[in-house]
Design a protein around this motif. Structure first.
Motif, short mmCIF file in Angstrom:
data_model
loop_
_atom_site.label_atom_id
_atom_site.label_comp_id
_atom_site.label_asym_id
_atom_site.label_seq_id
_atom_site.Cartn_x
_atom_site.Cartn_y
_atom_site.Cartn_z
N ARG A 130 73.29 18.60 66.64
CA ARG A 130 71.95 19.14 66.84
C ARG A 130 71.69 19.47 68.31
O ARG A 130 71.09 20.48 68.64
CB ARG A 130 70.87 18.16 66.34
CG ARG A 130 70.85 17.96 64.84
CD ARG A 130 69.50 17.41 64.37
NE ARG A 130 69.07 16.27 65.16
CZ ARG A 130 69.42 15.00 64.93
NH1 ARG A 130 70.23 14.74 63.91
NH2 ARG A 130 68.97 14.03 65.67
N LEU A 131 72.16 18.60 69.18
CA LEU A 131 71.99 18.84 70.61
C LEU A 131 72.75 20.08 71.04
O LEU A 131 72.24 20.91 71.80
CB LEU A 131 72.48 17.62 71.40
CG LEU A 131 72.43 17.73 72.92
CD1 LEU A 131 70.99 17.87 73.40
CD2 LEU A 131 73.10 16.51 73.57
N LEU A 132 73.96 20.23 70.55
CA LEU A 132 74.78 21.38 70.94
C LEU A 132 74.21 22.68 70.38
O LEU A 132 74.26 23.72 71.05
CB LEU A 132 76.21 21.18 70.46
CG LEU A 132 76.99 20.07 71.18
CD1 LEU A 132 78.36 19.88 70.53
CD2 LEU A 132 77.16 20.37 72.66
N VAL A 133 73.68 22.65 69.16
CA VAL A 133 73.09 23.85 68.58
C VAL A 133 71.95 24.37 69.45
O VAL A 133 71.78 25.57 69.62
CB VAL A 133 72.60 23.56 67.14
CG1 VAL A 133 71.62 24.63 66.67
CG2 VAL A 133 73.78 23.50 66.19
N SER A 134 71.18 23.44 70.01
CA SER A 134 70.04 23.86 70.85
C SER A 134 70.49 24.52 72.14
O SER A 134 69.69 25.19 72.81
CB SER A 134 69.17 22.64 71.18
OG SER A 134 69.87 21.73 72.02
N ALA A 135 71.78 24.36 72.49
CA ALA A 135 72.28 24.94 73.74
C ALA A 135 73.39 25.95 73.54
O ALA A 135 74.07 26.34 74.49
CB ALA A 135 72.78 23.82 74.66
N LEU A 136 73.58 26.42 72.30
CA LEU A 136 74.72 27.30 72.01
C LEU A 136 74.69 28.59 72.82
O LEU A 136 75.73 29.16 73.14
CB LEU A 136 74.77 27.62 70.51
CG LEU A 136 75.34 26.54 69.60
CD1 LEU A 136 75.38 27.00 68.17
CD2 LEU A 136 76.73 26.11 70.07
N TRP A 147 82.52 24.75 69.77
CA TRP A 147 83.21 25.98 69.40
C TRP A 147 83.06 26.26 67.91
O TRP A 147 82.80 27.39 67.49
CB TRP A 147 84.69 25.89 69.77
CG TRP A 147 85.44 27.15 69.45
CD1 TRP A 147 85.47 28.31 70.16
CD2 TRP A 147 86.27 27.36 68.30
NE1 TRP A 147 86.27 29.24 69.53
CE2 TRP A 147 86.78 28.69 68.39
CE3 TRP A 147 86.65 26.57 67.22
CZ2 TRP A 147 87.63 29.22 67.43
CZ3 TRP A 147 87.50 27.11 66.27
CH2 TRP A 147 87.98 28.42 66.39
N ARG A 148 83.18 25.22 67.09
CA ARG A 148 83.02 25.39 65.65
C ARG A 148 81.59 25.80 65.30
O ARG A 148 81.38 26.68 64.46
CB ARG A 148 83.37 24.09 64.93
CG ARG A 148 84.85 23.76 64.88
CD ARG A 148 85.60 24.76 64.06
NE ARG A 148 86.95 24.32 63.77
CZ ARG A 148 87.86 25.06 63.15
NH1 ARG A 148 87.54 26.30 62.76
NH2 ARG A 148 89.06 24.61 62.91
N LEU A 149 80.63 25.17 65.92
CA LEU A 149 79.24 25.52 65.65
C LEU A 149 78.92 26.93 66.11
O LEU A 149 78.20 27.67 65.45
CB LEU A 149 78.29 24.53 66.34
CG LEU A 149 78.26 23.11 65.77
CD1 LEU A 149 77.44 22.20 66.66
CD2 LEU A 149 77.71 23.10 64.35
N ARG A 150 79.46 27.31 67.23
CA ARG A 150 79.21 28.65 67.77
C ARG A 150 79.79 29.72 66.85
O ARG A 150 79.20 30.78 66.64
CB ARG A 150 79.83 28.78 69.17
CG ARG A 150 79.48 30.07 69.88
CD ARG A 150 79.97 30.05 71.31
NE ARG A 150 81.42 29.92 71.40
CZ ARG A 150 82.08 29.81 72.55
NH1 ARG A 150 81.41 29.77 73.69
NH2 ARG A 150 83.39 29.72 72.56
N GLY A 151 80.94 29.41 66.24
CA GLY A 151 81.56 30.37 65.34
C GLY A 151 81.10 30.23 63.91
O GLY A 151 81.45 31.05 63.06
N ALA A 206 83.08 27.17 58.53
CA ALA A 206 82.73 26.32 57.40
C ALA A 206 83.71 25.16 57.31
O ALA A 206 84.88 25.28 57.65
CB ALA A 206 82.76 27.12 56.11
N GLY A 207 83.20 24.04 56.84
CA GLY A 207 84.07 22.91 56.56
C GLY A 207 84.39 22.05 57.74
O GLY A 207 85.23 21.17 57.67
N PHE A 208 83.75 22.25 58.89
CA PHE A 208 84.03 21.39 60.03
C PHE A 208 83.29 20.08 59.85
O PHE A 208 82.08 20.04 59.76
CB PHE A 208 83.60 22.07 61.33
CG PHE A 208 83.82 21.20 62.53
CD1 PHE A 208 85.10 20.80 62.85
CD2 PHE A 208 82.77 20.78 63.30
CE1 PHE A 208 85.32 19.98 63.96
CE2 PHE A 208 82.98 19.97 64.41
CZ PHE A 208 84.26 19.57 64.74
#
Length: 325
Positions: free
Chosen positions: A219-225, A311-315, A318-320
């Motif tokens: 969640r923290l990383l999504v806010s800074a993607l 990197w997975r969230l940025r791309g 699926a399935g990570f």
């Protein structure tokens, strides 16, 4: 003789029912009319109580799921009406039930009813992708979020399918809140986690229970993607591996993920990848050369793991699976 042996029970101008008796005397018929009046008062009060509780549930559901400021006093009164006031050794826990239904609104009532039977009190409302439900639990029970999620999962599965409101995919469990103001913050965390479920859950995994704290880093990383700083961090930590993999059919990124997922356990990593230990050692040596890192270092592995997750969230891969898996 002109007094009836049956009389209508009139509540709020409408006939609620009819009271009949075998009144053969005038005094008996007078008692019948008095009983009708008493019943009308009792029924009217009961209906008012039921109506006020329904209104309280709607007020509370809107306050918990809607945007913008709320009237804290009104919310506190509504919570008291439906048995959701915190205190006395209990806290409030928000949970989200992910349902395979095109009409989430139809799933709200069965989820709330099932949760109320299981936990004694509950209020529910639909949010994007799930049905949010808030329940009161003893402070000790709140420490085991996975157990709470499993209880709700078992409680709502059959009622939803019986009413044709969809099937339960899983439950997201939020952190406990000691007061109604804190509940809104916990609900925001639950909503953000529901939005991530497709990226942090193994595909096809049904009946999952996911705690918001397990994906706090995501969640923290999504806010800074979108930040250049995070992009630069990912490139510095992982760029060499991604460039290496882009030039070859069999890349090293799966080895990185497996190694990080086992916490640096080489025997478990080899088993997860289905390779001989010497093959794994060769791959790890190649990775250390590419990255300029000592993969036995916990600090180096932590930084690399954060970069892989980002990197997975940025791309949107699926399935990570999250770190705890």
């Amino acid at each position: 003789p002109d007094l009836p042996a049956a009389a209508d029970i009139v509540v709020a101008g409408r006939v609620w029912g009819r009271l009949c008796c075998e009144a053969t005397t005038e005094s008996g018929r007078v008692a019948l009319l008095r009983a009708v009046g008493i019943l009308a008062v009792v029924v009217g009060r009961a209906d008012a109580t039921i109506g006020s509780r329904a209104i309280a549930r709607r007020v509370l559901a809107r306050a918990l799921t809607g945007p913008g400021p709320v009237d804290e006093a009104a919310v506190a009164r509504a919570a008291g009406r439906v048995g959701l006031s915190p205190g006395s050794g209990r806290v409030l826990v928000p949970l989200a039930v992910e349902v395979s239904s095109v009409d989430l609104a139809a799933a709200v009532a069965p989820v709330e009813d099932a949760a109320r039977r299981e936990f004694g009190a509950a209020v529910a409302g639909d949010i994007p992708g799930a049905v949010l439900v808030v329940v009161p639990v003893p402070l000790g029970a709140a420490r085991s979020g996975a157990a709470l999620g499993s209880r709700l999962l078992a409680a709502v599965d059959r009622p939803l399918s019986r009413r044709g409101a969809g099937a339960v995919r899983g439950v997201v469990v939020g952190e406990p809140a000691a007061d109604l103001v804190a509940v809104r913050d916990r609900v925001a965390e639950v909503r953000a986690t529901v939005a991530l479920v497709g990226q942090v859950r193994v595909p096809g995994e049904a009946g999952f229970v996911l705690l918001t704290r397990e994906v706090a880093l995501e969640r923290l990383l999504v806010s800074a993607l979108g930040s250049p700083e995070l992009s630069a961090f990912v490139d510095s930590q992982l760029g060499a591996v991604l460039e290496y993999d882009a030039r070859r059919r069999r890349g090293l990124l799966p080895t990185v993920e497996a190694y990080l997922g086992t916490g640096g356990n080489k025997l478990a990593t080899a088993a997860a990848l289905g390779v001989q230990r010497q093959t794994l050692y060769d791959r790890l040596a190649r990775l250390e050369s590419l990255l300029g890192l000592d993969l036995d270092s916990p600090v180096a592995r932590t930084a690399l793991h954060v970069a892989v997750i980002a990197w997975r969230l940025r791309g949107g891969a699926a399935g990570f699976a999250p770190a705890h898996r």
